[in-house]
Design an enzyme around this catalytic site. Structure first.
Site, short mmCIF file in Angstrom:
data_model
loop_
_atom_site.label_atom_id
_atom_site.label_comp_id
_atom_site.label_asym_id
_atom_site.label_seq_id
_atom_site.Cartn_x
_atom_site.Cartn_y
_atom_site.Cartn_z
N PHE A 205 0.86 -1.19 0.00
CA PHE A 205 0.00 0.00 0.00
C PHE A 205 0.89 1.23 0.00
O PHE A 205 1.71 1.40 0.89
CB PHE A 205 -0.91 0.03 1.22
N ASP A 314 9.25 2.81 1.60
CA ASP A 314 8.10 3.61 2.05
C ASP A 314 7.90 3.37 3.55
O ASP A 314 7.40 2.34 3.97
CB ASP A 314 6.85 3.18 1.25
N LYS A 345 2.53 10.45 8.50
CA LYS A 345 1.94 9.94 9.74
C LYS A 345 2.65 10.44 11.00
O LYS A 345 2.58 11.62 11.30
CB LYS A 345 1.91 8.41 9.69
N THR A 366 2.57 23.90 -4.31
CA THR A 366 2.41 25.19 -3.63
C THR A 366 3.00 25.17 -2.22
O THR A 366 3.86 25.97 -1.88
CB THR A 366 0.93 25.60 -3.55
C1 LIG Z 1 2.91 2.58 3.74
C2 LIG Z 1 2.00 3.70 3.36
N1 LIG Z 1 2.29 4.48 2.31
C3 LIG Z 1 1.52 5.51 1.95
C4 LIG Z 1 0.35 5.80 2.61
C5 LIG Z 1 -0.49 6.94 2.17
O1 LIG Z 1 -0.43 7.98 3.07
P1 LIG Z 1 -1.60 9.07 3.12
O2 LIG Z 1 -2.83 8.37 3.58
O3 LIG Z 1 -1.10 10.10 4.08
O4 LIG Z 1 -1.73 9.62 1.74
C6 LIG Z 1 -0.03 5.02 3.71
C7 LIG Z 1 -1.27 5.31 4.43
O5 LIG Z 1 -1.79 4.56 5.19
C8 LIG Z 1 0.82 3.94 4.09
O6 LIG Z 1 0.50 3.15 5.13
#
Ligand SMILES: Cc1ncc(COP(=O)(O)O)c(C=O)c1O
Length: 485
Positions: A205, A314, A345, A366
């Site tokens: 994700f 990530d 987060k 921006t």
């Molecule tokens: C591993 C990971 N990457 C990206 C995201 C996306 O972040 P956002 O919800 O702040 O766009 C999440 C969100 O849960 C995530 O867990």
């Protein structure tokens, strides 16, 4: 003087005059307290009101953030719950932490809250200093550059662009586009818009914007009806837990996945869609808390290197301390773990660290982040250091995992695959319906949990979740499980 500064804004914290001196015990509530079912009548009424304005399909209940403290979230019906989910893993040191209230009430910080700048063109005077105090003070090994952004998706989306631009410049041997590049990009055609790809993993994700979504493979509902890219998707290892009891099988499974990664990189190059970057979570979170071993990540990093692809880790969900190290990738023990590390987060601001080579002048929007979030982050980092929170997380995490192992032995038909690093833990439930019922029952008893994957429960407490919170949680969880056995 603090008292006067704070009271008009945050009524619940008006008694906090010497914020840092208060211990968590004094500051916090002493346990959950439930008055109604959740959602209660006031939440239902507000959901109806909001429903007239926007989609409320995902709303659980409405909150009283003023009254929430530490590990406890209070809702609008006066229910006080132990929060083991923390706004999808995004509250680093609990609600209304006195140190953060102090940052907010410091007159020197006022301007950062009132004037949100376009950081890419007109940053405030103290911006380099604040970046050094906050983000750079926890920069991953080998990285001294950081770009802030607003949210996790926005960070990943821009990190992907940085990888593509880097890859194209590498192909060209310089960074000056041809006339054909310039004209073709305006009509979405190559060579200006090259057919590059990002390799991602099944179950991963990375967000829901268009580019990120092409690398997200956790649930169909996120992707349905949205056009996507033809990019390679590798299997993520499906390991057996506890990892140390299944080392041989797990190593075989990881080897299988790595082989597939290399095959895909070769195939996509042959298709004319070379893999500019590989993106992966250190622990697949939304996709079901799937772990892989340090050996897997080391080998994957080498494969990326060998094929000239950038390696993007990530850490949006894993970063910020929940695994017991500040970054989950530190568990791999590598000096050169990645080319890009994205975050959001618990870091309060989004963004990504990157190697010097991945510097791109065309990464821009921006806001480019929000300097007021760097002020909070600098203070969060102070609290983490001052209160040794990474050690606390390791300690609480051990107790939590031990407790989950015990419950799993007690309820073998209900629970399996307890796993975790620090307090970043999860457990599988017999089936989806039982999992959802357990989540709701736990909530009615004053414990907030989250689901992930098909049938897992994930634990995502704040870094101030102590051993006594773990025991409080385990007692409630145990009662709920007894009702489902
Ligand atoms: C591993 C990971 N990457 C990206 C995201 C996306 O972040 P956002 O919800 O702040 O766009 C999440 C969100 O849960 C995530 O867990």
């Amino acid at each position: 003087p603090d008292r006067l500064m704070i009271s008009p804004y945050i009524p619940c914290c008006r008694y906090v005059s010497k914020a840092a001196a208060k211990t968590q015990m004094e500051f916090e509530y002493d346990g959950p307290s439930m008055k109604t079912e959740v959602p209660g009548p006031r939440s239902k009424e507000l959901t109806k009101q909001l429903g007239e304005i926007q989609n409320v399909g995902a709303i659980n209940f409405f909150c009283n953030y003023e009254e929430s403290r530490g590990n406890y979230l209070v809702d609008v019906d006066g229910n006080r719950m132990l929060d083991v989910y923390t706004q999808i893993s995004s509250i680093p040191i609990g609600y209304n932490h006195p140190s953060l209230i102090k940052v907010m009430s410091n007159p020197n910080n006022m301007s950062a809250f009132v004037n949100r700048p376009a950081l890419g063109i007109m940053p405030p005077e103290n911006f380099p200093e604040k970046l050094a105090e906050s983000l750079l003070s926890v920069a991953p090994s080998g990285m001294s550059r950081v770009q802030t952004m607003a949210c996790g998706s926005c960070s990943n989306e821009n990190a992907y662009k940085a990888m593509f631009i880097w890859y194209r410049n590498k192909e060209r041997g310089h960074n000056i586009p041809s006339d054909e590049d310039v004209s073709s990009c305006m009509i979405n055609q190559s060579p200006g818009c090259p057919d590059f790809s990002i390799l991602s993993f099944m179950g991963g994700f990375h967000g829901r914007t268009m580019g990120c979504l092409a690398t997200t493979h956790s649930k169909a509902i996120h992707k349905l009806d949205v056009p996507s890219f033809d990019w390679p998707i590798a299997p993520f290892p499906k390991l057996k837990y506890p990892l140390e009891e299944f080392t041989r099988e797990n190593a075989q499974e990881e080897a299988r996945c790595l082989e597939e990664v290399e095959d895909l990189i070769v195939q996509w190059r042959q298709k004319g869609r070379p893999v500019a970057g590989i993106v992966i979570e250190p622990i697949q979170a939304e996709g079901g808390d799937n772990h892989a071993t340090p050996d897997f990540f080391k080998k994957l990093r080498n494969i990326a290197h060998k094929h000239g692809s950038a390696f993007h880790v990530d850490e949006v969900q894993t970063g910020g301390g929940a695994t017991g190290k500040f970054w989950a990738h530190e568990h791999w023990g590598m000096d050169d773990p990645a080319d890009i590390v994205s975050f959001s987060k618990k870091m309060l601001t989004g963004g990504f660290y990157h190697k010097d080579e991945l510097q791109a002048y065309r990464i821009f929007n921006t806001w480019m982040g929000d300097p007021s979030k760097n002020l909070f982050l600098a203070e969060v980092l102070n609290v983490i250091r001052r209160e040794n929170l990474l050690e606390e997380v390791t300690r609480s995490g051990k107790t939590l995992l031990q407790g989950l192992y015990q419950l799993q032995d007690q309820y073998p038909n209900l629970l399996s695959s307890a796993r975790g690093q620090g307090t970043f833990c999860a457990i599988d439930i017999r089936d989806d319906a039982t999992r959802n019922s357990i989540l709701l029952k736990a909530r009615d008893k004053g414990v907030l949990l989250g689901g992930c994957g098909d049938r897992s429960i994930r634990f995502r407490p704040a870094l101030v979740f102590k051993e006594y919170h773990v025991h409080m949680f385990l007692n409630v969880f145990s009662d709920v499980l007894a009702e489902h056995n």
